[in-house]
Design an enzyme around this catalytic site. Structure first.
Site, short mmCIF file in Angstrom:
data_model
loop_
_atom_site.label_atom_id
_atom_site.label_comp_id
_atom_site.label_asym_id
_atom_site.label_seq_id
_atom_site.Cartn_x
_atom_site.Cartn_y
_atom_site.Cartn_z
CG ASN A 72 -17.02 45.51 -2.84
OD1 ASN A 72 -17.51 45.28 -1.74
ND2 ASN A 72 -17.75 45.55 -3.94
NE ARG B 63 -24.89 47.51 -0.31
CZ ARG B 63 -24.67 46.54 -1.19
NH1 ARG B 63 -24.74 45.26 -0.83
NH2 ARG B 63 -24.35 46.84 -2.44
CG ASP B 64 -20.98 44.62 -1.36
OD1 ASP B 64 -21.45 43.61 -0.81
OD2 ASP B 64 -20.53 44.61 -2.53
CB CYS C 93 -20.87 36.93 -1.78
SG CYS C 93 -22.50 36.25 -2.22
CG HIS D 224 -17.05 41.12 -4.69
ND1 HIS D 224 -17.14 41.22 -3.33
CD2 HIS D 224 -18.11 41.80 -5.19
CE1 HIS D 224 -18.22 41.94 -3.01
NE2 HIS D 224 -18.83 42.31 -4.12
CG HIS E 243 -20.18 45.80 -7.42
ND1 HIS E 243 -20.57 46.73 -6.48
CD2 HIS E 243 -20.06 44.64 -6.75
CE1 HIS E 243 -20.69 46.15 -5.30
NE2 HIS E 243 -20.40 44.87 -5.43
#
Lengths: 303, 303
Positions: free
Chosen positions: A246, A12-13, A237, A206, A204
């Site tokens: 990530n 997803r991310d 992002c 990055h 979380h």
């Protein structure tokens, strides 16, 4: 060392920030490789409008093509009731809602102020809970915002408390643009865990400035033992130019195993997912372990 | 937070592992950029036989082309008395000797056992000291060896003590192949600093598995406040396939400044050295900060 829970967010991310969309069958293969390697919790897609994230436009199809195993949780991000309803028609195990600790980032991201976002999320959590489904929460830009710079911890504390009141079971604190440093993580988490139980929080991070893994380490030192990561270090992002992915699951697992934490993940098997994604995306992924295992295999002539 | 001393090793440890050799004038330009950015201590080259490290065959010419500033220390690696004598004919400020904590790695690297290496280094230190020059020491494979795997801490402790007895002023402990994890660093340094003062030790971490920065952080937590790094994250190890560069100076500085440590280094100015090296080597360097500052500049249209 306590037990650590890893949440794999690459599908997803990670993929939502790649310019190239992967075919659904490739995503299913990757999910299977991740699960075979020992991943127990995966965020697999997002039911936002396909106009915003075309890479995840196959959310429903993907959700219904995933393996269903009692020991594996597949989660999807939902922005609002409409997204939730699309997701509830699939086999997805649970959901996640999101908002930003920075007012400007929240407006750019979901076109609403933070306070206007609460009722939207409340509705999602109420409906999901009524259907027997759990909801996780994401707070982004906790450690810095591309528009506002430093974001006061009080913003995050208020949002976390609101989400917990709604019935969200766990809240992931995002360094969305990868600006956090260990001292900041330590200080913010120390303050936050005075108000909120550490076992309701996740980290979380990055890796835009190379600090993701050290921030994850500091998270553990502060007693927060749930960590989000993406296989290969996929991600970024869309609203923060130059923002990186990530923290890589491979690198995190390597560090944790070396610290005596049993992750239940087979690192060499995990690499298969990253190598498949590299092939499909046509580029090297940033995970250092992924690259070093590949170099070792090339030397042995097996890759 | 205590003061941190940064030792820039990119021109030596970095470039000796690049397949492409840089022209001397480019190295001089890089050294000037590093110094202009605020770097005070640089390892610039190595007086090993050019047959072994052709990338540094210009050692004497480079050494005599560097800026001479009272506030900047330029150091060269010397393997033995012959190397030292070549180096003593130049403007180099001080020297470094090296050996490995693993017998096999030492033999592969310098064709001698550890014990046979001591008299060679003793001679170097004696002669350098007689000429009024300081000598630093490197111990490699402290946290793992490509041939022997885990290396007992007693090997390192013995070598460190021997080097200190010889008159070496500081000893850099190398994770040469980048296998160390935070727990291992913490445990080894905790044990070692019971025997040796922490201010005589330095941390030297390679990033093969993404753990270099977190290991540097743990080093600081253990009171070891001298850290080696390479601009851009240049470097590797010719005897360890897939081994990556040193922790990137840019990423280390970003982390330290965020922790309230004044490094005296201007991060944007520092990036100029990395970008020049990228252009000359024809490849991207691994420093995350280098890449994120570049992305920001591209967005602003200034690069």
């Amino acid at each position: 060392m306590q037990k650590v829970k890893l949440v794999e967010v690459g599908l997803r991310d990670g993929l939502q920030n790649e310019s190239r969309s992967l075919p659904t069958e490739v995503k299913v293969t990757i999910a299977n490789l991740l699960i075979d390697a020992g991943v127990k919790e995966l965020e697999v897609t997002s039911f936002v409008h396909p106009k915003w994230v075309p890479q995840l436009a196959d959310a429903a199809e993907l959700a219904n093509s995933l393996p269903r195993r009692p020991d594996v949780c597949c989660r999807a991000l939902v922005p609002n009731r409409k997204g939730l309803e699309r997701a509830l028609d699939t086999n997805i195990d649970e959901f996640a809602v999101f908002l930003s600790a920075s007012e400007t980032h929240n407006r750019k991201n979901i076109n609403k102020g933070i306070r206007e976002t609460y009722p939207v999320l409340e509705e999602v959590v109420r409906e999901a809970t009524a259907k027997g489904k759990r909801v996780r929460g994401y707070v982004s830009t906790v450690f810095g915002c591309p528009y506002e710079g430093e974001v006061p911890l009080s913003n995050t504390a208020e949002i976390v408390n609101r989400l917990l009141e709604m019935g969200v079971y766990e809240i992931s604190l995002g360094d969305t643009i990868g600006v956090a440093t260990p001292r900041q993580v330590k200080e913010k988490l120390k303050a936050l865990t005075r108000e909120v139980p550490a076992d309701r929080l996740a980290g979380h991070f990055h890796d835009t400035r190379g600090t993701a893994l050290v921030n994850a380490y500091v998270c553990l030192e502060q007693g927060i033992t749930t960590l989000d990561s993406a296989f290969g270090g996929l991600g970024g992002c869309p609203y923060a130019p130059g923002a990186a992915g990530n923290v890589a699951t491979e690198d995190l697992v390597y560090m944790l195993e070396g610290m005596g934490v049993e992750t239940g993940i087979d690192l060499e098997a995990l690499c298969e997912a990253g190598w498949l994604a590299e092939k499909q995306l046509g580029k090297k992924l940033p995970s250092k372990v992924l690259q070093s295992v590949a170099a070792k295999r090339r030397k042995e002539g097996s890759r």
